[in-house]
Design a protein around this motif. Structure first.
Motif, PDB file in Angstrom:
ATOM      1  N   SER A  15      43.565  13.465 -12.038  1.00  0.00           N
ATOM      2  CA  SER A  15      44.689  13.188 -11.145  1.00  0.00           C
ATOM      3  C   SER A  15      44.136  12.686  -9.822  1.00  0.00           C
ATOM      4  O   SER A  15      43.269  13.331  -9.225  1.00  0.00           O
ATOM      5  CB  SER A  15      45.533  14.443 -10.928  1.00  0.00           C
TER       6      SER A  15
ATOM      7  N   PRO B 156      48.219  10.035  -4.674  1.00  0.00           N
ATOM      8  CA  PRO B 156      49.418   9.243  -4.985  1.00  0.00           C
ATOM      9  C   PRO B 156      49.300   7.824  -4.440  1.00  0.00           C
ATOM     10  O   PRO B 156      48.705   7.582  -3.388  1.00  0.00           O
ATOM     11  CB  PRO B 156      50.538  10.016  -4.280  1.00  0.00           C
TER      12      PRO B 156
ATOM     13  N   VAL C  77      46.305  10.584 -14.976  1.00  0.00           N
ATOM     14  CA  VAL C  77      47.667  10.597 -14.465  1.00  0.00           C
ATOM     15  C   VAL C  77      47.678   9.954 -13.079  1.00  0.00           C
ATOM     16  O   VAL C  77      46.930  10.371 -12.191  1.00  0.00           O
ATOM     17  CB  VAL C  77      48.234  12.026 -14.397  1.00  0.00           C
ATOM     18  N   GLU C  78      48.515   8.927 -12.924  1.00  0.00           N
ATOM     19  CA  GLU C  78      48.700   8.284 -11.624  1.00  0.00           C
ATOM     20  C   GLU C  78      50.098   8.629 -11.105  1.00  0.00           C
ATOM     21  O   GLU C  78      51.097   8.476 -11.827  1.00  0.00           O
ATOM     22  CB  GLU C  78      48.542   6.771 -11.726  1.00  0.00           C
ATOM     23  N   HIS C  79      50.153   9.101  -9.854  1.00  0.00           N
ATOM     24  CA  HIS C  79      51.422   9.467  -9.220  1.00  0.00           C
ATOM     25  C   HIS C  79      51.863   8.317  -8.317  1.00  0.00           C
ATOM     26  O   HIS C  79      51.101   7.865  -7.447  1.00  0.00           O
ATOM     27  CB  HIS C  79      51.248  10.750  -8.415  1.00  0.00           C
TER      28      HIS C  79
ATOM     29  N   SER D 228      55.373   9.088 -12.354  1.00  0.00           N
ATOM     30  CA  SER D 228      54.021   9.189 -12.892  1.00  0.00           C
ATOM     31  C   SER D 228      53.855   8.356 -14.153  1.00  0.00           C
ATOM     32  O   SER D 228      54.785   8.216 -14.961  1.00  0.00           O
ATOM     33  CB  SER D 228      53.665  10.646 -13.187  1.00  0.00           C
TER      34      SER D 228
END
Length: 492
Positions: free
Chosen positions: A323, A326, A445-447, A468
């Motif tokens: 992660s 953001p 995971v990209e926010h 996401s």
């Protein structure tokens, strides 16, 4: 018969002044309790014929104490000795279990001022008691002296024959036990009974000082399955003991109106552990009720562990999750390169197919795995919330040592600089490194904040939520792999 207590002549000089008040006196003979008045009925724990306790997660319990007591016909005071020291008196309910509507409660008082040498002295502050001294040379008793108790703060100060003495040696002799000083917590009720003879009465009430929580031990095996064991820890700090109690546990968040605490005596807990069969489970409104299969004793200031259940070969799956920061208009260029370590997670399904499928109370899950020598080693822990059947469970255990990634910002351009509708595009390169001798599947995971579109990606992705996107990447042993993508973001 008077009451006697004495000071420690040899040890008083060794005590600090702050501890003299509690260490100065002790009883040398059994206490004398004045006989109860004729209209008072006294019930002790010896009258107990049944005991049931329902314990909640939030330092709250419901006690149902059944006793066989003879209450004459008419109006009488009934003393229930040995109730919880943290009883909520306003919740007490007394009833006959065999003859309904024969008993009416008119008044009740809770006496929680417990008998100690210090408390006894405090009750006689400003009054005169007797002091018995000993002639140390002949070991004979000297004539009794009158001693007026002036203070019991940080020691004892008395007036003897017109002189002031602090912490005098000898025995204090008290004429009687004060009515409001009890050897055990006592609930006194004034009742009107319409029948006579022995009957079974149930005193039910809520109390603080009793609590429980669940703990889990998981043994992770080579095939990623788990052997799971759950323990319940019962804690009793209510200033009374419970013998042969039927215990039930309520899992869930019970709403309470919190009042200012009046008196709380916390003691160091003793600990013990017992094994039990699996409990029965049932629904209680929107909560879960567990009934332990065997009666147990719960001493005051004791912590006891009871086996709740065991489950073998529970299906689980391990995943490594990356992660990053953001992606939004405010931090897009703050970190052009990021070093990332993935979080190690275990995924479980609480269903019958996975060899589980039971209501799980909240608690801490501690995971162990055997090393090459067959020794169990601790590999992480996580909190488990109340989990119903068929719900997903995610346990976070730590960070991977051998798997890492580097995320670089390759390109960034502003499409629309309107503050009310800011739009930009950014491109990234993420290089994954697997230093293990085995393959690894990682999840990136990209926010993303705002309205977003993935315009280009070197690997397939899934839209996990409105904010996401996620990629699953399989890494070969001792290898590196690269992911590139471009995203367009419109934000306010």
């Amino acid at each position: 018969m008077p009451l006697r207590c004495r000071t420690h002549d040899k040890f008083a000089s060794l005590l600090k002044p702050a501890t003299l008040a509690s260490s100065l006196v002790f009883f040398t003979s059994s206490l004398y309790f004045p006989t109860a008045i004729a209209d008072t009925v006294v019930s002790t724990l010896e009258d107990q014929s049944g005991l049931a306790i329902t314990i909640y997660n939030s330092n709250l319990a419901l006690i149902k104490d059944q006793r066989q007591v003879t209450i004459p016909k008419g109006e009488h005071d009934v003393e229930f000795i040995g109730v919880s020291g943290q009883i909520k008196p306003q919740t007490a309910l007394l009833r006959s279990t065999t003859n309904a509507n024969t008993l009416k409660v008119l008044e009740q008082n809770f006496d929680y001022d417990l008998l100690t040498p210090q408390k006894l002295l405090e009750k006689y502050q400003g009054k005169t008691i007797q002091l018995q001294r000993i002639d140390n040379s002949t070991n004979t008793a000297l004539p009794l002296q009158n001693a007026k108790v002036l203070s019991t703060n940080n020691g004892v100060i008395v007036e003897v024959d017109g002189k002031i003495e602090t912490n005098p040696s000898g025995h204090f002799i008290f004429p009687a036990l004060p009515n409001n000083l009890r050897a055990q917590p006592t609930l006194t009720t004034t009742v009107k009974n319409t029948r006579r003879g022995k009957d079974t009465y149930e005193l039910s009430y809520l109390t603080n000082g009793l609590s429980w929580h669940a703990d889990y031990v998981a043994q992770l095996k080579e095939d990623n399955s788990l052997d799971l064991a759950s323990w319940v820890t019962l804690s009793n700090n209510s200033n009374t003991q419970y013998r042969n109690a039927k215990i039930q546990l309520v899992a869930g968040e019970i709403n309470q109106v919190h009042e200012h605490p009046k008196r709380m005596d916390m003691m160091m807990a003793k600990s013990s552990m017992i094994m039990a069969e699996s409990p029965s489970t049932e629904d209680l409104m929107e909560f879960k009720l567990y009934s332990l299969p065997r009666q147990t004793n719960l001493a005051n200031a004791q912590t006891k562990q009871v086996s709740l259940f065991t489950a073998a070969n529970v299906t689980s799956q391990q995943q490594l999750v990356f992660s990053a920061s953001p992606i939004n208009r405010y931090n897009i260029t703050s970190e052009e390169t990021q070093k990332l370590k993935p979080t190690v997670q275990l995924l479980l399904k609480n269903d019958k197919k996975s060899n589980l499928g039971i209501a799980l109370p909240k608690g801490i899950v501690r995971v162990y795995q055997q090393d090459s020598q067959g020794n169990a080693q601790f590999v992480g822990e996580d909190s488990l919330d109340h989990t119903a059947e068929n719900e997903d469970i995610v346990l976070t255990l730590g960070k991977s040592f051998d798997v890492s990634a580097e995320r670089k910002l390759l390109d960034y351009k502003i499409i629309n600089d309107n503050n009310k509708n800011f739009e930009f595009e950014s491109s990234y390169q993420i290089t994954f490194n697997n230093a293990k001798n085995t393959s690894a599947t990682v999840k990136m995971v990209e926010h993303l904040d705002g309205q977003w579109t993935i315009k280009q990606s070197s690997s397939p992705y899934t839209k996990e939520s409105a904010n996401s996107a996620a990629w699953n990447i399989t890494l070969a042993p001792k290898s590196k792999s690269t992911l590139t993508f471009t995203v367009a973001v419109k934000s306010r």
